[in-house]
Scaffold this motif. Structure first.
Motif, PDB file in Angstrom:
ATOM      1  N   GLY A   9      20.613 -92.123 -22.799  1.00 22.69           N
ATOM      2  CA  GLY A   9      19.975 -90.847 -23.107  1.00 22.69           C
ATOM      3  C   GLY A   9      19.026 -90.931 -24.279  1.00 22.69           C
ATOM      4  O   GLY A   9      17.912 -90.381 -24.249  1.00 22.69           O
ATOM      5  N   VAL A  10      19.422 -91.631 -25.318  1.00 19.53           N
ATOM      6  CA  VAL A  10      18.574 -91.769 -26.510  1.00 19.53           C
ATOM      7  C   VAL A  10      17.309 -92.565 -26.179  1.00 19.53           C
ATOM      8  O   VAL A  10      16.200 -92.197 -26.595  1.00 19.53           O
ATOM      9  N   ALA A  11      17.457 -93.656 -25.417  1.00 15.99           N
ATOM     10  CA  ALA A  11      16.303 -94.490 -25.071  1.00 15.99           C
ATOM     11  C   ALA A  11      15.314 -93.728 -24.190  1.00 15.99           C
ATOM     12  O   ALA A  11      14.097 -93.845 -24.354  1.00 15.99           O
ATOM     13  N   ASP A  18      17.741 -90.944 -15.882  1.00 21.93           N
ATOM     14  CA  ASP A  18      17.038 -91.495 -17.038  1.00 21.93           C
ATOM     15  C   ASP A  18      16.282 -92.760 -16.674  1.00 21.93           C
ATOM     16  O   ASP A  18      15.161 -92.999 -17.133  1.00 21.93           O
ATOM     17  N   PHE A  19      16.909 -93.603 -15.846  1.00 21.58           N
ATOM     18  CA  PHE A  19      16.297 -94.883 -15.515  1.00 21.58           C
ATOM     19  C   PHE A  19      15.171 -94.724 -14.506  1.00 21.58           C
ATOM     20  O   PHE A  19      14.150 -95.407 -14.583  1.00 21.58           O
ATOM     21  N   SER A  66      30.657 -89.002 -11.586  1.00 20.20           N
ATOM     22  CA  SER A  66      29.470 -88.855 -10.741  1.00 20.20           C
ATOM     23  C   SER A  66      28.340 -88.170 -11.490  1.00 20.20           C
ATOM     24  O   SER A  66      27.174 -88.580 -11.395  1.00 20.20           O
ATOM     25  N   ALA A  67      28.660 -87.110 -12.246  1.00 18.99           N
ATOM     26  CA  ALA A  67      27.627 -86.405 -13.008  1.00 18.99           C
ATOM     27  C   ALA A  67      26.998 -87.335 -14.034  1.00 18.99           C
ATOM     28  O   ALA A  67      25.765 -87.381 -14.191  1.00 18.99           O
ATOM     29  N   GLY A  68      27.834 -88.109 -14.730  1.00 20.74           N
ATOM     30  CA  GLY A  68      27.299 -89.054 -15.704  1.00 20.74           C
ATOM     31  C   GLY A  68      26.420 -90.097 -15.050  1.00 20.74           C
ATOM     32  O   GLY A  68      25.382 -90.490 -15.598  1.00 20.74           O
ATOM     33  N   THR A  69      26.831 -90.552 -13.868  1.00 19.63           N
ATOM     34  CA  THR A  69      26.037 -91.542 -13.142  1.00 19.63           C
ATOM     35  C   THR A  69      24.701 -90.955 -12.707  1.00 19.63           C
ATOM     36  O   THR A  69      23.651 -91.603 -12.810  1.00 19.63           O
ATOM     37  N   LEU A 128      20.794 -83.524 -20.741  1.00 20.31           N
ATOM     38  CA  LEU A 128      21.671 -84.172 -19.771  1.00 20.31           C
ATOM     39  C   LEU A 128      22.714 -85.039 -20.471  1.00 20.31           C
ATOM     40  O   LEU A 128      23.869 -85.123 -20.037  1.00 20.31           O
ATOM     41  N   LEU A 129      22.308 -85.687 -21.564  1.00 20.85           N
ATOM     42  CA  LEU A 129      23.242 -86.500 -22.334  1.00 20.85           C
ATOM     43  C   LEU A 129      24.377 -85.641 -22.889  1.00 20.85           C
ATOM     44  O   LEU A 129      25.554 -86.020 -22.813  1.00 20.85           O
TER      45      LEU A 129
END
Length: 544
Positions: free
Chosen positions: A102-104, A35-36, A26-29, A205-206
């Motif tokens: 994250g990089v983008a 980011d998006f 969930s945290a990753g999502t 965050l990444l």
């Protein structure tokens, strides 16, 4: 030994392990959707930095076009990462997707603006949006399946609903970060460079997301398939050759994703654009309203997910889609009345009538080197100002307000800014108010309540979907089979919604006309879901 035999002997994850799975996924999502979505949250400043134009409508449409490009590449990401997820595993695939995202995102925060490097600026932005779309195409399927394959069947809807709530969480986090930056950075500096800070925070965050996800082990279902030697050799091909899968993909695309994604983006992004744009509500007030509504709405997804474990997945989707067809227009009409009542009252008290020939707005005329008609320019100005009008034939472009003609010097039509300011000044003298609006507290509470209605409709159609899609497809091709229709639907039907709705509004002059796109997609999806989804209690694929 078959995969089912291996799975039967494999140790079931403990409650503590499942909680870690849900928390990390969930945290990753949340971080990946943050980011998006940060691009859409900062749409106005993105437009000024990378897509500057003297035409307000064109500028925001270009921003939404960039938004749509990222969504357009989500299906390709679903194919690529779905293949890797079904071949190599769920865990490592979505580690790759979150890193790419994250990089983008951080990269967008480092691009010089168009005033500095010209056309290269929007081109680079589009390039990073493509990378984000590819990453997101692999993220949702991986996180949803990973949780679903750890969850006991009787709690699958409840556990996976945290993934659905996390999508809203990413939107909420993007708003919270923007509000924090606005509070800490002076307005002039935020417009000049401070808007980049939310993008650059993606690096932090990444790091958090990678740290959490590296603690996870592979899905027990995938481990069982791998041990039994039953992983798919070509998941993409098998997704379309497995018996009955084409029908399941069709239902997943239109009956599930088409419904949930158009309602979701209408609730949050159309609401954001509507309040900031034609309703002219202060940006900070809009962000606070959406932050509160989003935080409360996150709980709806969990309630619906848990509810679906008892009554099945079909009923909430049909209920939410049917209610959306009834409530969509009234909700937005209500928000318009509460957000800027003076604008609506002025339009009723002193109706605006436009006369002229060739009265078809062409918001992309400047972009493609076409000359827009004077009447088209006039309609574009009124639409971007949130003014509704009636259109009649006439010898030359003209506007009357409450029967009184408005002076339109010919020089105005050669300068978009002069036409916009001149028309607004004339309408202001006749009772229209184009100042930035801060609605009274009672109205703000009403708007938040209406946003929560949209949030509930979204939760009904979205809260159980991760569990439903996982149950619809066989494990060996599950990552690919659910990701492809989900991201085609979300990428094109949902991701292009702000752009398509914006074009409809620009061409029609009706600030509510863009809602018809959502209504039609949802209506078709409800019919597909009604006939295509199984009723009754939830069932795993193998049990059908």
């Amino acid at each position: 030994m078959s995969a089912s035999d291996v799975a039967a002997t494999h140790r079931e994850p403990t409650e503590k392990e499942i909680r870690l799975v849900i928390a990390a996924s969930s945290a990753g999502t949340i971080f990946e959707w943050y980011d998006f979505f940060i691009y859409g949250t900062l749409a106005g400043l993105i437009g000024a930095a990378f897509f500057p134009s003297g035409n307000e409508t064109l500028q925001i449409l270009l921003v939404w076009a960039g938004f749509a490009v990222g969504f357009g590449f989500r299906p390709l990401g679903a194919i690529l990462f779905g293949f890797l997820g079904d071949r190599l595993g769920r865990k490592y695939t979505f580690l790759v997707t979150v890193t790419l995202m994250g990089v983008a995102t951080a990269g967008v925060g480092l691009i010089p603006d168009a005033a500095t490097i010209g056309l290269a600026a929007p081109i680079i932005v589009i390039g990073f949006r493509i990378l984000q779309g590819l990453a997101l195409g692999g993220e949702y399927g991986g996180a949803a399946i990973y949780v679903a394959e750890h969850a006991p069947p009787e709690k699958r809807g409840f556990y996976t609903s945290f993934i659905q709530a996390s999508v809203v969480g990413g939107f909420v986090l993007s708003i919270a970060v923007v509000l924090t930056c606005r509070a800490l950075i002076p307005p002039e500096d935020f417009a000049a460079w401070g808007w980049r800070v939310p993008f650059l925070l993606s690096i932090i965050l990444l790091a958090i997301s990678l740290w959490m996800r590296l603690k996870l082990s592979e899905s027990p279902v995938f481990q069982a398939m791998k041990a039994a030697g039953e992983t798919a050799s070509n998941p993409f091909v098998e997704s379309f050759t497995f018996p009955g899968n084409k029908r399941r993909i069709f239902v997943a695309l239109f009956g599930i994703t088409g419904v949930l994604t158009t309602i979701w983006y209408t609730a949050f992004f159309s609401g954001l654009s509507f309040l900031r744009g034609p309703m002219r509500v202060d940006e900070g007030v809009v962000e606070w309203m959406l932050l509160v509504a989003g935080l409360i709405a996150m709980s709806f997804y969990i309630v619906v997910g848990r509810w679906s474990d008892r009554i099945g997945r079909k009923a909430p989707i049909i209920l939410g889609g049917g209610l959306a067809l009834i409530l969509l227009f009234p909700v937005f009409w209500g928000m318009g009345q509460l957000a800027n009542p003076g604008l609506a009252e002025a339009a009723e008290r002193t109706p605006v009538v436009v006369t002229g020939q060739d009265c078809t707005p062409d918001p992309f005329a400047e972009l493609f080197g076409r000359e827009q008609s004077d009447c088209g320019k006039l309609l574009d100005t009124l639409t971007s100002s949130g003014v509704r009008y009636d259109l009649r034939d006439g010898e030359r472009p003209g506007v009357t307000v409450g029967g009184e003609a408005v002076s339109l010097p010919g020089a105005w039509f050669d300068d978009g800014a002069a036409l916009r300011e001149g028309v607004r000044a004339s309408l202001t003298q006749r009772g229209f108010d184009f100042s930035v609006q801060t609605p009274p507290m009672g109205n703000i509470i009403g708007i938040v309540a209406l946003l929560l209605v949209m949030g509930m409709l979204s939760a009904l159609t979205y809260g159980s979907v991760a569990a439903l899609l996982s149950e619809m497809f066989p494990p060996r091709i599950r990552y690919s089979s659910m990701s492809i229709p989900y991201h085609i639907g979300a990428g094109y039907l949902g991701g292009f919604l702000p752009l398509i709705a914006g074009i409809i509004v620009a061409r029609s002059g009706d600030i509510y006309a863009g809602l018809w796109y959502t209504w039609i997609v949802v209506a078709f999806g409800v019919v597909v879901a009604w006939f295509g989804l199984p009723g009754g209690p939830p069932r795993d694929f193998e049990e059908r």
